[in-house]
Design an enzyme around this catalytic site. Sequence first.
Site, mmCIF file in Angstrom:
data_model
loop_
_atom_site.group_PDB
_atom_site.id
_atom_site.type_symbol
_atom_site.label_atom_id
_atom_site.label_comp_id
_atom_site.label_asym_id
_atom_site.label_seq_id
_atom_site.Cartn_x
_atom_site.Cartn_y
_atom_site.Cartn_z
ATOM 1 N N ARG A 135 12.212 0.480 -2.027
ATOM 2 C CA ARG A 135 12.059 -0.870 -1.446
ATOM 3 C C ARG A 135 11.883 -0.809 0.073
ATOM 4 O O ARG A 135 11.226 -1.670 0.667
ATOM 5 C CB ARG A 135 13.273 -1.752 -1.820
ATOM 6 C CG ARG A 135 13.080 -3.254 -1.495
ATOM 7 C CD ARG A 135 14.231 -4.081 -2.045
ATOM 8 N NE ARG A 135 13.983 -5.514 -1.984
ATOM 9 C CZ ARG A 135 14.602 -6.357 -1.149
ATOM 10 N NH1 ARG A 135 15.521 -5.918 -0.309
ATOM 11 N NH2 ARG A 135 14.317 -7.655 -1.170
ATOM 12 N N ILE A 140 9.935 -10.929 0.642
ATOM 13 C CA ILE A 140 10.093 -10.055 -0.524
ATOM 14 C C ILE A 140 11.319 -10.617 -1.231
ATOM 15 O O ILE A 140 12.335 -10.910 -0.597
ATOM 16 C CB ILE A 140 10.255 -8.576 -0.097
ATOM 17 C CG1 ILE A 140 10.458 -7.649 -1.303
ATOM 18 C CG2 ILE A 140 11.371 -8.378 0.899
ATOM 19 C CD1 ILE A 140 10.445 -6.135 -0.919
ATOM 20 N N SER A 141 11.217 -10.820 -2.542
ATOM 21 C CA SER A 141 12.292 -11.522 -3.262
ATOM 22 C C SER A 141 13.577 -10.699 -3.316
ATOM 23 O O SER A 141 13.566 -9.474 -3.160
ATOM 24 C CB SER A 141 11.844 -11.836 -4.693
ATOM 25 O OG SER A 141 10.670 -12.605 -4.670
ATOM 26 N N GLN A 142 14.668 -11.422 -3.583
ATOM 27 C CA GLN A 142 15.972 -10.786 -3.757
ATOM 28 C C GLN A 142 15.908 -9.798 -4.941
ATOM 29 O O GLN A 142 15.382 -10.152 -6.005
ATOM 30 C CB GLN A 142 17.008 -11.873 -4.044
ATOM 31 C CG GLN A 142 18.410 -11.364 -4.199
ATOM 32 C CD GLN A 142 19.375 -12.467 -4.633
ATOM 33 O OE1 GLN A 142 18.989 -13.628 -4.738
ATOM 34 N NE2 GLN A 142 20.606 -12.091 -4.885
#
Length: 259
Positions: free
Chosen positions: A81, A107-109
């Site tokens: 990530r 950027i999503s959780q």
Amino acid sequence: MSHNHCVDTIIFKLLRRLGNGLLFSLMCACSVVYATDADDYAEQRATLIAEITDDVRSTAHYLGRRELNQRVLTALAKVPRHEFVPRAERYRAYRNRPLPIGHGQTISQPYIVAIMTDLINPMPEHRVLEVGTGSGYQAAVLAELVNQVYSIEIIEPLGRAADKRLQALGYDNVTTRIGDGYYGWSEHGPFDAIIVTAAASHVPPPLIAQLKPGGHMIIPVGSRFLTQQLVLITKNEDGTLLTRQLLPVRFVPLTGKHD
Ligand code: SAM
């Protein structure tokens, strides 16, 4: 309960309580915990996965499952990530929270990426459509799990950067394009599964049309200004739809001229 924003970090709470002199030495000490090589990041990823696993258990009544598929957890443990966030955000790449990626997008959780991935039931032979490439992280997670990923991004510089990043990391089973994902990508459909990673006011009919019978679509639906509901849609073999509202979430809006 909204899952977009996470709790403040313990470090920041400590910093607030300390005086300036101590604050400087603590910041120096903190820098040694930042990862400098691949192994450090692997350790941070393992910690993140343990947190996600706990979060899944505590939201089991929303999700209808207490555990994620082991294949999904393995994919999350593999995808770097930190390569998908701006350099200045790397130190917190493995916190369970969304992060800015530029152009007002996020950027999503990781917890959200994990459950959305799990809920579409990805299989090795699948062809999956993602709407909202963003950083390319969700596409990379999917690419670990399925045969082919197609991903559409409406903001050109984001889409181009994500494509370059995915190629550099060897994700050659991801194909991206710039465009309005509301209309899907009919040339490559129908899809075994569809993931929409931006909030829509309604479920786009072209995406329903491009979902295979037996396939799943996961999409946040609701107001662009408030929280939305994460909705899981299953297309039955006879073409009818089964829709389940899962849990409240907060996503950036699905933009474009379709409304
Ligand atoms: N999946 C991404 C990731 O892993 O980094 C995060 C997605 S971010 C929460 C939502 C993305 O959807 C943004 O990059 C935004 O520009 C994009 N988007 C919004 N409306 C769109 C549309 N109509 N078509 C395609 N992408 C869209």
